[in-house]
Write a protein that holds these residues in place. Structure first.
Motif, PDB file in Angstrom:
ATOM      1  N   PHE A  90       0.682  -1.109  -0.006  1.00 34.93           N
ATOM      2  CA  PHE A  90      -0.050  -0.040   0.112  1.00 34.93           C
ATOM      3  C   PHE A  90       0.728   1.204   0.090  1.00 34.93           C
ATOM      4  O   PHE A  90       1.515   1.469   0.894  1.00 34.93           O
ATOM      5  N   GLU A  91       0.716   1.914  -1.026  1.00 37.58           N
ATOM      6  CA  GLU A  91       1.701   3.276  -1.185  1.00 37.58           C
ATOM      7  C   GLU A  91       1.118   4.386  -0.516  1.00 37.58           C
ATOM      8  O   GLU A  91       1.964   5.356  -0.121  1.00 37.58           O
ATOM      9  N   ALA A  93      -0.506   4.661   2.742  1.00 38.65           N
ATOM     10  CA  ALA A  93      -1.208   4.284   4.152  1.00 38.65           C
ATOM     11  C   ALA A  93      -0.819   5.447   5.355  1.00 38.65           C
ATOM     12  O   ALA A  93       0.289   5.610   5.328  1.00 38.65           O
ATOM     13  N   ARG A 322       0.900  -3.230  -6.116  1.00 44.39           N
ATOM     14  CA  ARG A 322       1.189  -1.543  -5.467  1.00 44.39           C
ATOM     15  C   ARG A 322       0.035  -1.113  -5.639  1.00 44.39           C
ATOM     16  O   ARG A 322      -0.549  -0.510  -6.713  1.00 44.39           O
ATOM     17  N   ILE A 323      -0.555  -0.596  -4.694  1.00 46.06           N
ATOM     18  CA  ILE A 323      -2.023  -0.174  -4.466  1.00 46.06           C
ATOM     19  C   ILE A 323      -1.806   1.334  -3.968  1.00 46.06           C
ATOM     20  O   ILE A 323      -1.389   1.684  -3.029  1.00 46.06           O
ATOM     21  N   ASN A 325      -4.442   3.512  -3.597  1.00 42.92           N
ATOM     22  CA  ASN A 325      -5.487   4.093  -2.966  1.00 42.92           C
ATOM     23  C   ASN A 325      -5.119   4.578  -1.627  1.00 42.92           C
ATOM     24  O   ASN A 325      -4.172   4.115  -0.922  1.00 42.92           O
ATOM     25  N   VAL A 327      -5.227   4.808   2.124  1.00 46.41           N
ATOM     26  CA  VAL A 327      -5.940   3.933   3.206  1.00 46.41           C
ATOM     27  C   VAL A 327      -5.489   4.511   4.779  1.00 46.41           C
ATOM     28  O   VAL A 327      -4.580   5.014   4.788  1.00 46.41           O
ATOM     29  N   LEU A 363      -9.988  -3.646   3.819  1.00 46.71           N
ATOM     30  CA  LEU A 363      -9.355  -3.669   2.557  1.00 46.71           C
ATOM     31  C   LEU A 363      -9.427  -4.693   1.799  1.00 46.71           C
ATOM     32  O   LEU A 363      -8.767  -4.941   0.752  1.00 46.71           O
ATOM     33  N   LEU A 366      -9.554  -4.413  -1.959  1.00 48.47           N
ATOM     34  CA  LEU A 366      -8.445  -3.901  -2.795  1.00 48.47           C
ATOM     35  C   LEU A 366      -7.351  -5.242  -2.761  1.00 48.47           C
ATOM     36  O   LEU A 366      -6.893  -5.328  -3.680  1.00 48.47           O
TER      37      LEU A 366
END
Length: 563
Positions: A90-91, A93, A322-323, A325, A327, A363, A366
């Protein structure tokens, strides 16, 4: 905008399902949670038998940028990088708050830290009426344990065990043997204690284990970085600090402790593989707040709030992703509960569904694409209250609130008249304070007065050093983000929005003993034998007797560095 506040969210047992949630079964689970329940979905869920195990690894004071998985070539983290390659990164967070105690409380409860009353500040306590995902798992058949730093620092008061889990800290092993006479790293052997926990477990019972490292929290031992081959001359200093030898040396010691965390994480993975547990164990890695340096930890800038967040579950989730979003770490609780089969439809707090109580959202959609869930976040929200008591701060904390989107960061400083000094000390901070005349702009960024509003374009100004709040070209954006921020805070019943700032001001701080002439608390009173109401009344009385600044200065003088 107002919202109903849950007045006593005590935990209520339910007949929540203890069935597994492997990917083949998630369609049935999501049907149960979010939609109509078909006969096929009920049959599929009912036939499942193996809930996933959970290993939750949380560092202490680690910013997202300092792992290989997030682009660093200065810190060697091969084991965590492997989790990233095989799992999901998660990019974007963010923590609820960049301070140890309330950040961990928000992770455990899935709620914004400011919603947790006495649990909203450092060195407080987390009232038992706020349920945690560890407790919910235990009530539904999981064996729960922890090693190292769990929910901390603070005192339990009305809980029998630490909210992170029953501690397993018996196995000790001094890091790096006898190479250093005085090593300030913890001697708790995290991985060995995890294996001891497994040795004592029923192999048929699912488990949840919290591994909280005390690293890379200060203090640091000079020379560890050099012994590990870390060249301080090659360290990149964030531009909000001076590029000086003293600062680079300090960052190098921080790197050394990150590499130790990585080694422990690697040993945990070896244990899982040796025991054949890797196929059905979820491994999560994150941190509670940013690096313990000026303009990082205990601030609402990205180096204080943006965290690494890795999810790994063997072949059960597609790895190498790699997300982007946005979060929040409050999302961890509902995610783990959902994967454990404890769907929100079956979990209630005092008659209120868990999804309504938690500010976090799962999550799972995702992590497993194509599954239904809540809409993606357009912003995350963060806060900051008292982090400690520090000399020269005028005795006041620096309460703030923030909204972070993909493009902008808006910070509201509720007390711009205060001085933002309640951040951790160390060689970098000392150097900046002693050399303020040589680096006046950098010193002012970290320790000088701030405007009531701070607005940053995070794409053009990744370090958040150019405040745009007073630029008329951004007036409309400032107003729009402010409306969103204050609307959200009101909807979640932030006491500071409701005229109850005293709930933070008078919150217990168990790291302090009052001295002669005011109040003296015995060691017993610091711990379990004084109720919250009694302690708050003493705080109110002391505050009234001598006034705000003198009250906090007395706390500062008696603290003796106990953070």
């Amino acid at each position: 905008m107002k919202a109903t506040r849950e007045s006593d969210p005590g935990l209520r047992k339910s007949a929540g399902q203890r069935k597994p949630v492997g990917p083949a079964l998630l369609s049935a689970l999501f049907a149960l949670v979010f939609g109509g329940v078909s006969a096929a979905a009920q049959e599929s869920a009912a036939s499942a038998t193996v809930p996933p195990n959970i290993v939750f690894i949380i560092a202490d004071d680690l910013s997202w940028a300092h792992l290989g998985a997030y682009g660093s070539d200065e810190v060697r983290t091969p084991n965590l990088d492997r989790l990233a390659r095989e799992g999901v990164v998660f990019e974007n967070a963010f923590v609820s708050t960049p301070s140890c105690t309330p950040s961990r409380a928000s992770i455990l409860t899935g709620r914004n830290g400011f919603e947790l009353e006495e649990g909203a500040t450092l060195w407080g306590y987390l009232p038992a009426r706020f349920a945690t995902w560890t407790e919910l798992l235990a009530q539904h058949g999981y064996r729960v344990g922890a090693t190292g730093k769990g929910w901390a620092p603070g005192f339990l008061i009305d809980r029998e065990v630490n909210p992170a889990g029953r501690p397993w800290n018996g196995i000790r092993n001094r890091p790096y043997g006898d190479r250093f006479e005085e090593l300030q790293m913890s001697d708790i052997d995290y991985a060995a204690n995890f294996e001891a926990f497994l040795d004592a477990a029923d192999e048929t019972q699912p488990f949840s284990f919290w591994m909280g490292t005390f690293e890379p929290h200060r203090g640091y031992t000079e020379g560890v970085a050099a012994a590990l081959g870390i060249d301080s001359a090659a360290v990149t200093v964030p531009p909000f600090m001076p590029d000086a030898d003293e600062v680079r040396d300090d960052i190098a010691e921080y790197y050394a402790e990150i590499e130790y965390i990585d080694a422990q994480a690697g040993r945990v993975m070896e244990v899982l593989e040796r025991r054949g547990l890797q196929d059905n164990t979820i491994v999560v890695f994150t941190s509670d707040n940013g690096m313990p340096f000026p303009r990082a930890k205990a601030t609402l800038y990205d180096y204080g709030t943006r965290m690494p967040l890795l999810f790994w579950w063997g072949d059960n989730i597609a790895g190498g992703r790699r997300i982007e979003n946005l979060v929040s770490l409050t999302d961890i609780a509902p995610t783990l509960l959902e994967f454990a089969g404890l769907e929100f439809a079956g979990l209630e707090f005092a008659g209120i569904e868990a999804q309504a109580v938690m500010s976090g959202q799962s999550l799972a959609p995702l992590l497993i694409p194509g599954r239904p869930g809540l809409p993606a976040r357009e912003a995350v929200y963060m806060y900051r209250e008292r982090h400690g008591f520090y000399p020269d701060s005028g005795g006041m904390s620096y309460p703030s609130r923030a909204i972070r989107t993909h493009d902008h960061l808006l910070i509201w400083n509720a007390r711009p008249d205060a001085i933002p000094l309640d951040v951790d000390g160390g060689p970098a901070r000392t150097f900046m304070e002693e050399n303020a005349e040589e680096y006046p702009s950098l010193h002012a960024l970290s320790f000088g007065p701030r405007s009531e509003y701070e607005l940053y374009d995070v794409r053009a100004d990744a370090w958040q050093m150019r405040n745009l709040a007073e630029d008329g070209a951004y007036a409309e954006l400032l107003e729009s983000l402010g409306d969103r921020l204050f609307g959200y805070l009101e909807s979640r019943q932030d006491p500071r929005m409701l005229g109850r700032a005293e709930e933070f001001l008078y919150a217990p701080y168990f790291g302090v003993v009052f001295g002669d002439g005011l109040l003296r608390w015995t060691p017993e009173q610091q711990g379990q034998e004084m109720s919250f109401d009694e302690r708050r009344e003493l705080l109110r009385r002391a505050f009234t007797m001598i006034g705000e600044e003198a009250f906090f200065r007395r706390m500062i003088s008696e603290q003796d560095g106990r953070l």
